[in-house]
Motif scaffolding. Structure first.
Motif, PDB file in Angstrom:
ATOM      1  N   GLN A  68      -0.721  -3.823 -12.498  1.00 14.93           N
ATOM      2  CA  GLN A  68      -0.035  -4.281 -11.305  1.00 14.93           C
ATOM      3  C   GLN A  68      -0.509  -5.661 -10.861  1.00 14.93           C
ATOM      4  N   THR A  69      -1.587  -6.158 -11.432  1.00 17.48           N
ATOM      5  CA  THR A  69      -2.199  -7.388 -10.948  1.00 17.48           C
ATOM      6  C   THR A  69      -1.246  -8.565 -10.967  1.00 17.48           C
ATOM      7  N   SER A  70      -0.546  -8.768 -12.052  1.00 16.34           N
ATOM      8  CA  SER A  70       0.350  -9.911 -12.150  1.00 16.34           C
ATOM      9  C   SER A  70       1.454  -9.826 -11.112  1.00 16.34           C
ATOM     10  N   GLN A  71       2.061  -8.645 -10.968  1.00 17.09           N
ATOM     11  CA  GLN A  71       3.138  -8.478  -9.992  1.00 17.09           C
ATOM     12  C   GLN A  71       2.617  -8.708  -8.579  1.00 17.09           C
ATOM     13  N   ARG A 103       0.831  -1.205   0.000  1.00 18.84           N
ATOM     14  CA  ARG A 103       0.000   0.000   0.000  1.00 18.84           C
ATOM     15  C   ARG A 103       0.867   1.257   0.000  1.00 18.84           C
ATOM     16  N   GLU A 104       2.000   1.213   0.695  1.00 20.01           N
ATOM     17  CA  GLU A 104       2.906   2.366   0.706  1.00 20.01           C
ATOM     18  C   GLU A 104       3.568   2.571  -0.651  1.00 20.01           C
ATOM     19  N   LEU A 105       3.964   1.494  -1.288  1.00 22.76           N
ATOM     20  CA  LEU A 105       4.696   1.581  -2.548  1.00 22.76           C
ATOM     21  C   LEU A 105       3.808   1.822  -3.766  1.00 22.76           C
ATOM     22  N   HIS A 106       2.580   1.329  -3.714  1.00 23.53           N
ATOM     23  CA  HIS A 106       1.692   1.385  -4.873  1.00 23.53           C
ATOM     24  C   HIS A 106       0.346   1.985  -4.470  1.00 23.53           C
ATOM     25  N   PRO A 107       0.055   3.209  -4.869  1.00 22.48           N
ATOM     26  CA  PRO A 107      -1.209   3.844  -4.462  1.00 22.48           C
ATOM     27  C   PRO A 107      -2.450   3.113  -4.968  1.00 22.48           C
ATOM     28  N   GLU A 108      -2.311   2.292  -5.996  1.00 22.73           N
ATOM     29  CA  GLU A 108      -3.473   1.557  -6.513  1.00 22.73           C
ATOM     30  C   GLU A 108      -3.832   0.352  -5.648  1.00 22.73           C
ATOM     31  N   VAL A 109      -2.979  -0.030  -4.715  1.00 25.56           N
ATOM     32  CA  VAL A 109      -3.266  -1.148  -3.814  1.00 25.56           C
ATOM     33  C   VAL A 109      -4.000  -0.583  -2.603  1.00 25.56           C
ATOM     34  N   LYS A 110      -5.181  -1.104  -2.357  1.00 27.23           N
ATOM     35  CA  LYS A 110      -6.064  -0.618  -1.295  1.00 27.23           C
ATOM     36  C   LYS A 110      -6.515  -1.790  -0.430  1.00 27.23           C
TER      37      LYS A 110
END
Length: 101
Positions: free
Chosen positions: A87-90, A61-68
């Motif tokens: 980002q889904t695959s990663q 969540r810190e590294l990727h704003p799209e992760v919630k």
């Protein structure tokens, strides 16, 4: 990532199975009967919940704003929600790696 490729990827994990216990709009992926992913396949963009270690979830969540935090989930559990299909695959690969440790 498109729906077909994402479904194929999730089902390549050893023992993974897909079902729809919550209705046809949410695809559920399980290994040994335990959920590891939920996919809202009708959302645009696709919405994906992944089971993850709590510490890893915070870092992602810190590294990727799209992760919630995951939708319709107990926020104390370790779930992720990614709205960026690129980002889904990663994120999926990272989550699966943390589950096997």
């Amino acid at each position: 990532m498109e729906l077909t490729r994402l479904r194929s990827f999730l089902l390549t994990l050893p023992g993974a199975q897909e079902d729809t216990p919550f209705g046809p709009e949410i695809l559920v992926y399980r290994i040994a009967g335990k959920m590891f992913a939920l996919l809202d396949w009708q959302a645009d963009p696709l919405r994906l919940n992944l089971k993850c270690e709590p510490e890893l979830a915070l870092l992602l969540r810190e590294l990727h704003p799209e992760v919630k935090p995951g939708w319709h989930m107990n926020k104390l559990q370790c779930k992720l929600h990614t709205t960026q299909t690129s980002q889904t695959s990663q994120t999926s690969q990272t989550s699966q790696t943390s589950q096997t440790k």
